[in-house]
Design a protein around this motif. Structure first.
Motif, short mmCIF file in Angstrom:
data_model
loop_
_atom_site.label_atom_id
_atom_site.label_comp_id
_atom_site.label_asym_id
_atom_site.label_seq_id
_atom_site.Cartn_x
_atom_site.Cartn_y
_atom_site.Cartn_z
N MET A 168 89.66 21.40 117.11
CA MET A 168 90.20 20.50 118.13
C MET A 168 89.50 19.14 118.07
O MET A 168 90.15 18.09 118.11
CB MET A 168 90.02 21.13 119.52
CG MET A 168 90.84 22.37 119.74
SD MET A 168 90.44 23.20 121.32
CE MET A 168 91.10 22.02 122.50
N GLY A 169 88.17 19.16 117.97
CA GLY A 169 87.41 17.91 117.94
C GLY A 169 87.71 17.08 116.71
O GLY A 169 87.70 15.84 116.75
N ALA A 170 87.96 17.76 115.60
CA ALA A 170 88.24 17.07 114.33
C ALA A 170 89.73 16.80 114.13
O ALA A 170 90.12 16.20 113.12
CB ALA A 170 87.70 17.88 113.17
N ASN A 171 90.54 17.28 115.07
CA ASN A 171 91.99 17.12 115.00
C ASN A 171 92.54 17.64 113.68
O ASN A 171 93.27 16.97 112.96
CB ASN A 171 92.39 15.65 115.20
CG ASN A 171 93.89 15.49 115.44
OD1 ASN A 171 94.54 16.39 115.97
ND2 ASN A 171 94.43 14.35 115.05
N ARG A 172 92.17 18.89 113.37
CA ARG A 172 92.62 19.52 112.13
C ARG A 172 92.93 20.98 112.40
O ARG A 172 92.46 21.58 113.37
CB ARG A 172 91.55 19.40 111.05
CG ARG A 172 90.22 20.03 111.42
CD ARG A 172 89.15 19.73 110.38
NE ARG A 172 89.51 20.31 109.08
CZ ARG A 172 89.13 19.81 107.91
NH1 ARG A 172 88.40 18.72 107.87
NH2 ARG A 172 89.46 20.41 106.79
N GLY A 173 93.76 21.56 111.56
CA GLY A 173 94.10 22.97 111.69
C GLY A 173 93.04 23.85 111.05
O GLY A 173 92.03 23.36 110.53
N GLY A 174 93.29 25.15 111.08
CA GLY A 174 92.35 26.08 110.48
C GLY A 174 92.96 27.46 110.34
O GLY A 174 94.06 27.72 110.85
N VAL A 175 92.25 28.33 109.65
CA VAL A 175 92.71 29.71 109.43
C VAL A 175 91.58 30.67 109.78
O VAL A 175 90.43 30.47 109.36
CB VAL A 175 93.12 29.93 107.96
CG1 VAL A 175 93.56 31.37 107.75
CG2 VAL A 175 94.23 28.98 107.56
N VAL A 176 91.92 31.71 110.52
CA VAL A 176 90.98 32.79 110.84
C VAL A 176 91.55 34.09 110.30
O VAL A 176 92.72 34.40 110.54
CB VAL A 176 90.75 32.92 112.36
CG1 VAL A 176 89.78 34.06 112.65
CG2 VAL A 176 90.22 31.61 112.94
N VAL A 177 90.73 34.84 109.58
CA VAL A 177 91.10 36.19 109.16
C VAL A 177 90.01 37.13 109.65
O VAL A 177 88.84 36.97 109.32
CB VAL A 177 91.23 36.30 107.63
CG1 VAL A 177 91.62 37.73 107.24
CG2 VAL A 177 92.27 35.31 107.10
N ASN A 178 90.41 38.10 110.47
CA ASN A 178 89.48 39.09 111.00
C ASN A 178 89.57 40.37 110.19
O ASN A 178 90.67 40.83 109.87
CB ASN A 178 89.80 39.41 112.46
CG ASN A 178 89.68 38.19 113.35
OD1 ASN A 178 88.75 37.40 113.22
ND2 ASN A 178 90.61 38.03 114.28
N MET A 179 88.43 40.98 109.91
CA MET A 179 88.43 42.27 109.23
C MET A 179 88.48 43.36 110.29
O MET A 179 87.47 43.68 110.92
CB MET A 179 87.19 42.43 108.35
CG MET A 179 87.35 43.49 107.29
SD MET A 179 88.71 43.13 106.12
CE MET A 179 88.13 41.61 105.35
N SER A 180 89.65 43.91 110.48
CA SER A 180 89.82 45.00 111.43
C SER A 180 89.65 46.32 110.69
O SER A 180 88.77 46.45 109.85
CB SER A 180 91.17 44.89 112.12
OG SER A 180 91.30 45.87 113.13
N SER A 181 90.48 47.28 110.99
CA SER A 181 90.39 48.60 110.37
C SER A 181 91.68 49.35 110.68
O SER A 181 92.35 49.05 111.68
CB SER A 181 89.19 49.37 110.94
OG SER A 181 89.28 50.75 110.64
N VAL A 182 91.99 50.34 109.86
CA VAL A 182 93.12 51.21 110.21
C VAL A 182 92.89 51.87 111.57
O VAL A 182 93.83 52.29 112.23
CB VAL A 182 93.35 52.30 109.14
CG1 VAL A 182 93.82 51.68 107.83
CG2 VAL A 182 92.11 53.16 108.93
N HIS A 183 91.62 51.88 112.01
CA HIS A 183 91.30 52.52 113.28
C HIS A 183 91.51 51.61 114.48
O HIS A 183 91.14 51.95 115.60
CB HIS A 183 89.88 53.09 113.25
CG HIS A 183 89.73 54.12 112.18
ND1 HIS A 183 90.40 55.33 112.24
CD2 HIS A 183 89.04 54.12 111.01
CE1 HIS A 183 90.10 56.04 111.16
NE2 HIS A 183 89.29 55.33 110.40
N GLU A 184 92.16 50.48 114.28
CA GLU A 184 92.75 49.77 115.41
C GLU A 184 94.04 50.46 115.81
O GLU A 184 94.59 50.22 116.87
CB GLU A 184 93.03 48.30 115.08
CG GLU A 184 94.19 48.05 114.13
CD GLU A 184 94.66 46.61 114.12
OE1 GLU A 184 95.88 46.39 114.21
OE2 GLU A 184 93.82 45.69 114.02
N GLU A 185 94.51 51.35 114.93
CA GLU A 185 95.81 52.01 115.12
C GLU A 185 95.69 53.53 115.20
O GLU A 185 96.41 54.16 115.98
CB GLU A 185 96.74 51.62 113.97
CG GLU A 185 98.18 52.05 114.14
CD GLU A 185 98.91 51.26 115.21
OE1 GLU A 185 99.80 51.82 115.86
OE2 GLU A 185 98.56 50.08 115.40
#
Length: 256
Positions: A131-148
């Motif tokens: 937000m401060g830099a006025n730019r986009g970004g990408v987040v990838v979280n390492m979840s697990s099959v055990h979220e399901e």
């Protein structure tokens, strides 16, 4: 193909296993890498050399991501390292094998703080930067099959991954106007150091393989390939979902 030319990626928990594979994959496609672990040792040294040999920059920042302030500092230090941050891969995670009725508050807090709370505030720090830099970004979280799917004797772990699933869905909507995408990758049974006991115990391994239609464990590079896709502009219209890397395990699962 340099999908990540002029991109900087921070990957938590990247001394070994899936995190290290993600670092090498993103670097192979042009990214400069901020590595992270609780301590800097020969594993980090080796990764930096491999990344440097690809012609990319690499820095290792030590931080225990179970502490939110540590994670905030890690993100801010990563930004300072190369002057920008484009990709945040929240890979660090822990699990504890206990009967539910024997789990202590300290063990519960360690799992939840590492797998959910630290990630929450790490993403927050990254979003504030975007937000401060006025730019986009990408987040990838390492979840697990055990979220399901269930995982008896790992109740806190399952709760943390279930929370991460919902956090990702919620933030996908809230962050879309900021041009920040967020997704989960959910590995199944992967041949990593955390599964060393499983791989060295034939009876346990056979029980797991019975539940995997492809009848084999995945490799860290299989997970890294999906992380690379989600981090790239090839996935520019992809946000708010979980992508399973499990050989078909999730919807074939039967507890033995």
């Amino acid at each position: 193909m340099n999908r990540f030319e002029n991109k900087i990626a921070l990957i938590t928990g990247s001394s070994q296993g899936i995190g290290a594979a993600c670092a090498l994959r993103l670097a192979s496609e042009g990214a400069d890498i901020i590595l992270n672990g609780r301590s800097y040792d020969e594993r980090g040294e080796g990764l930096i050399k491999q990344i440097n040999d690809m012609g990319r920059r690499a820095t290792f920042l030590t931080a225990d991501v179970s502490n939110p302030q540590n994670v905030i500092n890690l993100v801010n230090d990563a930004i300072k390292s190369y002057g920008q941050l484009d990709i945040l891969v929240n890979n660090a995670g822990v699990e504890k094998n206990h009967n539910f009725w024997e789990v202590t508050e300290q063990e519960y807090d360690f799992v939840m703080d590492t797998n959910l709370k630290g990630i929450f505030f790490g993403i927050q720090a990254f979003v504030k930067y975007c937000m401060g830099a006025n730019r986009g970004g990408v987040v990838v979280n390492m979840s697990s099959v055990h979220e399901e799917i269930i995982f008896p004797h790992f109740a806190a772990y399952c709760a943390s991954k279930g929370g991460l699933k919902m956090l990702t869905r919620d933030l996908a909507t809230e962050l879309a106007p900021l041009n920040v995408r967020i997704n989960n990758v959910a590995p199944g049974a992967i041949a990593t150091p955390i599964n060393k006991h499983l791989m060295e115990t034939p009876d346990l391994l056979n029980n797991v393989l019975k539940n995997i239609p492809m009848k084999k464990l995945g490799e860290p590079e299989d997970v890294a390939a999906l992380v690379a896709f989600l981090s790239s502009d090839d996935a520019k219209y992809v946000t708010g979902s979980t992508y399973f890397v499990d050989g078909g395990l999730t919807y074939h699962y039967e507890e033995q």
